[in-house]
Design a protein around this motif. Structure first.
Motif, PDB file in Angstrom:
ATOM      1  N   PHE A 170      46.483 -55.796  70.177  1.00  0.00           N
ATOM      2  CA  PHE A 170      47.622 -56.444  69.526  1.00  0.00           C
ATOM      3  C   PHE A 170      48.552 -57.097  70.550  1.00  0.00           C
ATOM      4  O   PHE A 170      49.125 -58.154  70.284  1.00  0.00           O
ATOM      5  CB  PHE A 170      48.369 -55.431  68.657  1.00  0.00           C
ATOM      6  CG  PHE A 170      47.622 -55.044  67.417  1.00  0.00           C
ATOM      7  CD1 PHE A 170      47.395 -55.974  66.415  1.00  0.00           C
ATOM      8  CD2 PHE A 170      47.112 -53.762  67.267  1.00  0.00           C
ATOM      9  CE1 PHE A 170      46.691 -55.632  65.270  1.00  0.00           C
ATOM     10  CE2 PHE A 170      46.402 -53.409  66.123  1.00  0.00           C
ATOM     11  CZ  PHE A 170      46.189 -54.342  65.126  1.00  0.00           C
ATOM     12  N   THR A 171      48.673 -56.490  71.732  1.00  0.00           N
ATOM     13  CA  THR A 171      49.482 -57.107  72.791  1.00  0.00           C
ATOM     14  C   THR A 171      48.841 -58.407  73.261  1.00  0.00           C
ATOM     15  O   THR A 171      49.519 -59.426  73.439  1.00  0.00           O
ATOM     16  CB  THR A 171      49.633 -56.137  73.982  1.00  0.00           C
ATOM     17  OG1 THR A 171      50.236 -54.926  73.534  1.00  0.00           O
ATOM     18  CG2 THR A 171      50.505 -56.754  75.065  1.00  0.00           C
ATOM     19  N   GLY A 172      47.533 -58.380  73.478  1.00  0.00           N
ATOM     20  CA  GLY A 172      46.812 -59.572  73.913  1.00  0.00           C
ATOM     21  C   GLY A 172      46.837 -60.676  72.870  1.00  0.00           C
ATOM     22  O   GLY A 172      46.961 -61.863  73.199  1.00  0.00           O
ATOM     23  N   LYS A 173      46.735 -60.300  71.618  1.00  0.00           N
ATOM     24  CA  LYS A 173      46.762 -61.291  70.547  1.00  0.00           C
ATOM     25  C   LYS A 173      48.104 -62.014  70.511  1.00  0.00           C
ATOM     26  O   LYS A 173      48.155 -63.242  70.324  1.00  0.00           O
ATOM     27  CB  LYS A 173      46.488 -60.591  69.208  1.00  0.00           C
ATOM     28  CG  LYS A 173      46.173 -61.527  68.064  1.00  0.00           C
ATOM     29  CD  LYS A 173      45.779 -60.745  66.830  1.00  0.00           C
ATOM     30  CE  LYS A 173      45.489 -61.689  65.674  1.00  0.00           C
ATOM     31  NZ  LYS A 173      45.155 -60.941  64.441  1.00  0.00           N
ATOM     32  N   ARG A 174      49.189 -61.258  70.701  1.00  0.00           N
ATOM     33  CA  ARG A 174      50.524 -61.885  70.730  1.00  0.00           C
ATOM     34  C   ARG A 174      50.658 -62.833  71.919  1.00  0.00           C
ATOM     35  O   ARG A 174      51.261 -63.898  71.803  1.00  0.00           O
ATOM     36  CB  ARG A 174      51.605 -60.802  70.780  1.00  0.00           C
ATOM     37  CG  ARG A 174      51.870 -60.131  69.449  1.00  0.00           C
ATOM     38  CD  ARG A 174      53.210 -59.413  69.442  1.00  0.00           C
ATOM     39  NE  ARG A 174      53.254 -58.367  70.457  1.00  0.00           N
ATOM     40  CZ  ARG A 174      52.887 -57.109  70.249  1.00  0.00           C
ATOM     41  NH1 ARG A 174      52.422 -56.751  69.054  1.00  0.00           N
ATOM     42  NH2 ARG A 174      52.977 -56.216  71.215  1.00  0.00           N
ATOM     43  N   LYS A 175      50.092 -62.453  73.060  1.00  0.00           N
ATOM     44  CA  LYS A 175      50.142 -63.324  74.235  1.00  0.00           C
ATOM     45  C   LYS A 175      49.428 -64.645  73.974  1.00  0.00           C
ATOM     46  O   LYS A 175      49.919 -65.718  74.334  1.00  0.00           O
ATOM     47  CB  LYS A 175      49.517 -62.619  75.437  1.00  0.00           C
ATOM     48  CG  LYS A 175      50.402 -61.568  76.074  1.00  0.00           C
ATOM     49  CD  LYS A 175      49.768 -61.032  77.344  1.00  0.00           C
ATOM     50  CE  LYS A 175      50.694 -60.035  78.033  1.00  0.00           C
ATOM     51  NZ  LYS A 175      50.094 -59.513  79.288  1.00  0.00           N
ATOM     52  N   LEU A 176      48.262 -64.573  73.349  1.00  0.00           N
ATOM     53  CA  LEU A 176      47.514 -65.805  73.052  1.00  0.00           C
ATOM     54  C   LEU A 176      48.286 -66.696  72.082  1.00  0.00           C
ATOM     55  O   LEU A 176      48.284 -67.923  72.219  1.00  0.00           O
ATOM     56  CB  LEU A 176      46.148 -65.454  72.462  1.00  0.00           C
ATOM     57  CG  LEU A 176      45.122 -64.849  73.422  1.00  0.00           C
ATOM     58  CD1 LEU A 176      43.852 -64.482  72.677  1.00  0.00           C
ATOM     59  CD2 LEU A 176      44.799 -65.808  74.565  1.00  0.00           C
ATOM     60  N   GLU A 177      48.939 -66.095  71.118  1.00  0.00           N
ATOM     61  CA  GLU A 177      49.727 -66.877  70.153  1.00  0.00           C
ATOM     62  C   GLU A 177      50.891 -67.590  70.835  1.00  0.00           C
ATOM     63  O   GLU A 177      51.319 -68.657  70.396  1.00  0.00           O
ATOM     64  CB  GLU A 177      50.243 -65.950  69.046  1.00  0.00           C
ATOM     65  CG  GLU A 177      49.146 -65.466  68.108  1.00  0.00           C
ATOM     66  CD  GLU A 177      49.614 -64.376  67.170  1.00  0.00           C
ATOM     67  OE1 GLU A 177      50.785 -63.924  67.336  1.00  0.00           O
ATOM     68  OE2 GLU A 177      48.840 -63.980  66.277  1.00  0.00           O
TER      69      GLU A 177
END
Length: 219
Positions: A170-177
């Motif tokens: 979930f942390t990585g997904k937010r970074k990509l967004e």
């Protein structure tokens, strides 16, 4: 771990600067001695491979041909790792940031979720075995007592790994967004998990040994 593929790239690069060039995997990682050079590597996760693959299969070989056209020479594959060496300065990235993130996520969740499910099922089976018997029937069985103490520790460790994996996702997904890059460096948390599990099991084994369960501890 697949989440540490970036750390693998950096390690291979540092070795090449010392004159040790990665050749592939045999019983471990194999390096060839040569002249120090600034060789850059790319360690990608290829989820069409299997966790048990020790050599590149046909699909991995086809993937390697595609990557060579992008300017990356295939070195070797092991499990779901595929390692490439940069051929020229005008290469293009093998995959996008999003593709890499989701490939790593798919590979990691298969391993972690699978291991966690197996350990939890084994723990549930042992606890069912323990509580379906009268306490007097098993409390003097060294092996039963040993399993009763160890498997909850294993379960807690694997549940902790699952929690860290979900936080990473979930942390990585937010970074990509947000348009930021996800780092695939060495995970301190993973080493803390291993150390905590080792210390817990060490305490259990030490207690069992002191209580006289010598055969179980030494087997």
């Amino acid at each position: 771990r697949y989440r540490e593929c970036g750390a693998l790239e950096e390690y291979l690069h540092r070795m090449s600067l010392k004159g040790w060039h990665f050749c592939g995997w045999r019983y471990g990682m194999v390096f060839e001695e040569g002249e120090p050079s600034d060789v850059e590597y790319d360690a990608e996760v290829f989820t069409k491979s299997k966790e048990t693959d020790l050599r590149p299969e046909n699909e991995a070989e086809e993937y390697a041909e595609y990557c060579r056209a992008a300017g990356w020479e295939f070195v070797d594959a092991n499990r779901r790792f595929c390692v490439f060496r940069r051929l020229s300065s005008d290469d293009v990235p093998i995959v996008t940031e999003e593709e890499r993130f989701y490939e790593v996520w798919k590979a990691e969740r298969r391993v972690v979720f699978g291991q966690t499910a197996v350990v939890l099922l084994m723990t549930a089976g042992i606890w069912y075995f323990v509580w379906s018997w009268q306490m007097v029937d098993w409390m003097f069985l060294n092996f039963a007592m040993f399993l009763f103490l160890c498997f909850p520790v294993f379960s807690a460790g694997y549940l902790l790994q699952t929690l860290f994996l979900l936080i990473w996702y979930f942390t990585g997904k937010r970074k990509l967004e947000k348009g930021e890059k996800v780092r695939y460096s060495l995970r301190i948390g993973y080493r803390i998990e291993n150390l905590a599990m080792f210390l817990s099991l060490f305490l259990v084994v030490s207690w069992a040994f002191l209580e006289g369960y010598y055969n179980v501890c030494l087997s």
